[in-house]
Scaffold this active site. Structure first.
Site, PDB file in Angstrom:
ATOM      1  CB  SER A  26     -16.511  -8.589   8.034  1.00  0.00           C
ATOM      2  OG  SER A  26     -17.622  -7.768   8.000  1.00  0.00           O
ATOM      3  CB  THR A 158      24.398  -9.689 -19.640  1.00  0.00           C
ATOM      4  OG1 THR A 158      25.239 -10.366 -20.598  1.00  0.00           O
ATOM      5  CG2 THR A 158      24.881  -8.188 -19.195  1.00  0.00           C
ATOM      6  CG  HIS A 159      22.577 -13.853 -21.222  1.00  0.00           C
ATOM      7  ND1 HIS A 159      21.603 -13.848 -21.607  1.00  0.00           N
ATOM      8  CD2 HIS A 159      23.809 -12.197 -22.009  1.00  0.00           C
ATOM      9  CE1 HIS A 159      21.725 -13.460 -22.658  1.00  0.00           C
ATOM     10  NE2 HIS A 159      22.832 -11.842 -22.478  1.00  0.00           N
ATOM     11  CB  SER A 280      21.722 -26.848   8.464  1.00  0.00           C
ATOM     12  OG  SER A 280      21.183 -28.139   8.505  1.00  0.00           O
ATOM     13  CE  LYS A 286      23.517 -25.665   4.367  1.00  0.00           C
ATOM     14  NZ  LYS A 286      23.186 -25.884   2.773  1.00  0.00           N
ATOM     15  CG  ASN A 288      21.092 -22.551   5.142  1.00  0.00           C
ATOM     16  OD1 ASN A 288      21.600 -22.639   4.793  1.00  0.00           O
ATOM     17  ND2 ASN A 288      21.043 -23.457   5.533  1.00  0.00           N
ATOM     18  CD  GLU A 293      17.322 -19.671   1.605  1.00  0.00           C
ATOM     19  OE1 GLU A 293      17.055 -21.165   0.658  1.00  0.00           O
ATOM     20  OE2 GLU A 293      17.623 -19.533   2.822  1.00  0.00           O
TER      21      GLU A 293
HETATM   22  N1  ARG Z   1     -18.308  -5.827   5.688  1.00  0.00           N
HETATM   23  C1  ARG Z   1     -18.695  -5.266   4.461  1.00  0.00           C
HETATM   24  C2  ARG Z   1     -18.105  -5.201   3.912  1.00  0.00           C
HETATM   25  O1  ARG Z   1     -16.649  -4.962   4.319  1.00  0.00           O
HETATM   26  C3  ARG Z   1     -19.531  -3.810   5.126  1.00  0.00           C
HETATM   27  C4  ARG Z   1     -20.311  -3.128   3.887  1.00  0.00           C
HETATM   28  C5  ARG Z   1     -21.232  -3.908   3.761  1.00  0.00           C
HETATM   29  N2  ARG Z   1     -22.321  -3.395   2.952  1.00  0.00           N
HETATM   30  C6  ARG Z   1     -23.773  -3.955   2.942  1.00  0.00           C
HETATM   31  N3  ARG Z   1     -24.318  -3.449   2.026  1.00  0.00           N
HETATM   32  N4  ARG Z   1     -24.030  -4.871   4.034  1.00  0.00           N
HETATM   33  O2  ARG Z   1     -18.208  -4.714   2.464  1.00  0.00           O
END
Ligand code: ARG
Length: 461
Positions: A26, A158-159, A280, A286, A288, A293
């Protein structure tokens, strides 16, 4: 080779499969939590020293080491390792490399489960405050625009059909009401964000007599969590934030939609500053309203993130499950998207020029004062349903004549209702119509002036 580097590698004999390593990491997205991770670790180590689980000198080495790591990260000198999985293990491993034995003691009485829950709460607390500040900026810009437009009359719809004339400031103040509710929701959500999980450890708490009140105070949380199982698994506060963010984006999308309509050739109610439009590549004429948007479009991803988080948590058994790692990307994207949308939308507001004459002419067109005529008749003792019928016929006649109601002669009007007198023209004008709606919450300029002052007061308090 890789496994020997892993803090949890002790019970493993085989190195982690490469696919697994790439799949479970992660760090590519949670490195963003480094500040909160370091902040949490410093507080935890100080608390450990206060209860004599580590020495004061060790806590000091940990603090110095972590602060040095923060500097390295900020200078771009920190190399994140996928093998070390996440922000927590990356920082802890580097700390131990740098300070040795003391570094190995930091994780005493703690798990990554309560650590990540703490980090993300610290992060979201700041995010909630930042988003509130951005909404306040937008509100200030809207109220400043409203200042000049109290007596500007446009058709209210409205509408999407012309309904009744209103003050433009009243319309802008309606947007402000939406934003005030958004701020309230974020502030309310913040109360549930600001609870401290540390001490819950993996799920059951820890055998060390942690001083959770001290950690809580050091990290400026309102209180320690009451239940360790809940604390490591609860992500309600992320869902609440995502819901509040979805409402903000839904509100912005409504404002954007109106600005886009107003900027169109058919309405011409507003001109958006060149700096906030694009052209554009094929049609030279144009200009825009792309900002409006894109903001409108961004609402889709934020609302999608809310769904992702809800489904992520649905049916999860207690306590921590690795699924929860999937909370980071949607919530970070939510924070970024809502912040950037608010920022650019707020910046666009002062660039908008309101074409009051065009708005006025549009309000004259759609028989917007028909209700005023009916209410005039009611004041002459005509039952409302009869008045409605009389005015309906008068409007039908006026449409056939191609005239606004106020251009019908008194005798023409009297052919629909003999009781009509020449004071009727006071209510048939746009000014007469808005001025008449002078109760609290109404669109009469006098009331709008008060409402605007009150809104400014609430914003500055
Ligand atoms: N990267 C993990 C998370 O975002 C951290 C916690 C991980 N805990 C574990 N027991 N593997 O949740």
């Amino acid at each position: 080779m890789a496994s020997s580097k892993k803090p949890w590698g002790g019970r493993f004999t085989e190195p982690t499969n490469e696919l697994v390593e790439a799949f479970t990491e992660s760090i590519s997205f949670d490195a963003r939590l480094y500040k909160q991770d370091i902040q949490g670790s410093i507080a935890h180590s100080k608390m450990l020293a206060s209860i004599d689980v580590i020495s004061e000198s060790e806590a000091q080495q940990i603090e110095n080491g972590l602060l040095a790591i923060a500097e390295q990260i900020e200078a771009g000198d920190f190399e994140w390792s996928t093998q070390l999985e996440d922000v927590h293990m990356n920082i802890e491993a580097r700390l131990t490399d740098a300070i040795g034995e003391a570094g190995k003691k930091l994780h005493t009485g703690r798990s990554r489960n309560d650590q990540v829950a703490t980090d993300i709460r610290l992060y979201m607390r700041e995010a909630a405050d930042d988003v509130v500040a951005l909404i306040h900026t937008l509100q200030r810009n809207l109220l400043a625009a409203a200042d000049n437009e109290i007596d500007t009359i446009l058709p209210g719809f409205t509408h999407l059909q012309v309904a009744q004339p209103i003050s433009l400031a009243h319309h802008l103040l309606a947007w402000n009401e939406m934003l005030e509710r958004d701020v309230e929701r974020l502030q309310d959500c913040r109360r549930r964000i600001n609870v401290m999980p540390l001490g819950s450890a993996a799920l059951a708490g820890t055998s060390f007599a942690l001083d959770r009140d001290l950690t809580c105070e050091l990290l400026a949380f309102d209180r320690p969590s009451r239940n360790s199982l809940d604390a490591v698994s609860d992500r309600d506060f992320l869902i609440e934030f995502a819901a509040a963010a979805s409402l903000i984006m839904m509100h912005l999308s409504r404002m954007c939609e109106e600005i886009i309509l107003w900027a169109s050739e058919s309405y011409k109610f507003v001109d958006i500053g060149d700096a906030f439009c694009t052209g554009s590549s094929i049609m030279p004429q144009k200009k825009n309203p792309d900002i409006a948007e894109i903001v409108r479009g961004k609402s889709g991803r934020v609302i999608g993130n809310l769904q992702a988080l809800l489904v992520l948590m649905k049916s999860q058994p207690l306590a921590y499950n690795r699924d929860n790692q999937e909370d980071k990307e949607p919530i970070f994207d939510t924070v970024d998207t809502v912040a950037r949308s608010l920022q650019v939308f707020a910046a666009m507001i002062p660039s908008i020029r309101f074409n009051s004459e065009t708005m006025y002419q549009a309000a004259l067109k759609g028989y917007a004062t028909a209700t005023d005529l009916a209410e005039y008749l009611v004041r002459l003792q005509v039952p409302f349903r009869d008045a409605h019928e009389i005015v309906g016929s008068a409007v039908h006649y006026a449409i056939e004549q191609g005239k606004p109601l106020s251009d019908l002669s008194l005798s023409e009007l009297q052919s629909f209702g003999a009781m009509i007198q020449d004071d009727v023209y006071d209510v048939l004008t746009l000014e007469g119509s808005v001025n008449a709606r002078s109760h609290f919450g109404g669109t009469a300029p006098a009331r709008v002036r008060e409402a605007l002052a009150a809104a400014k007061q609430r914003l500055s308090s």
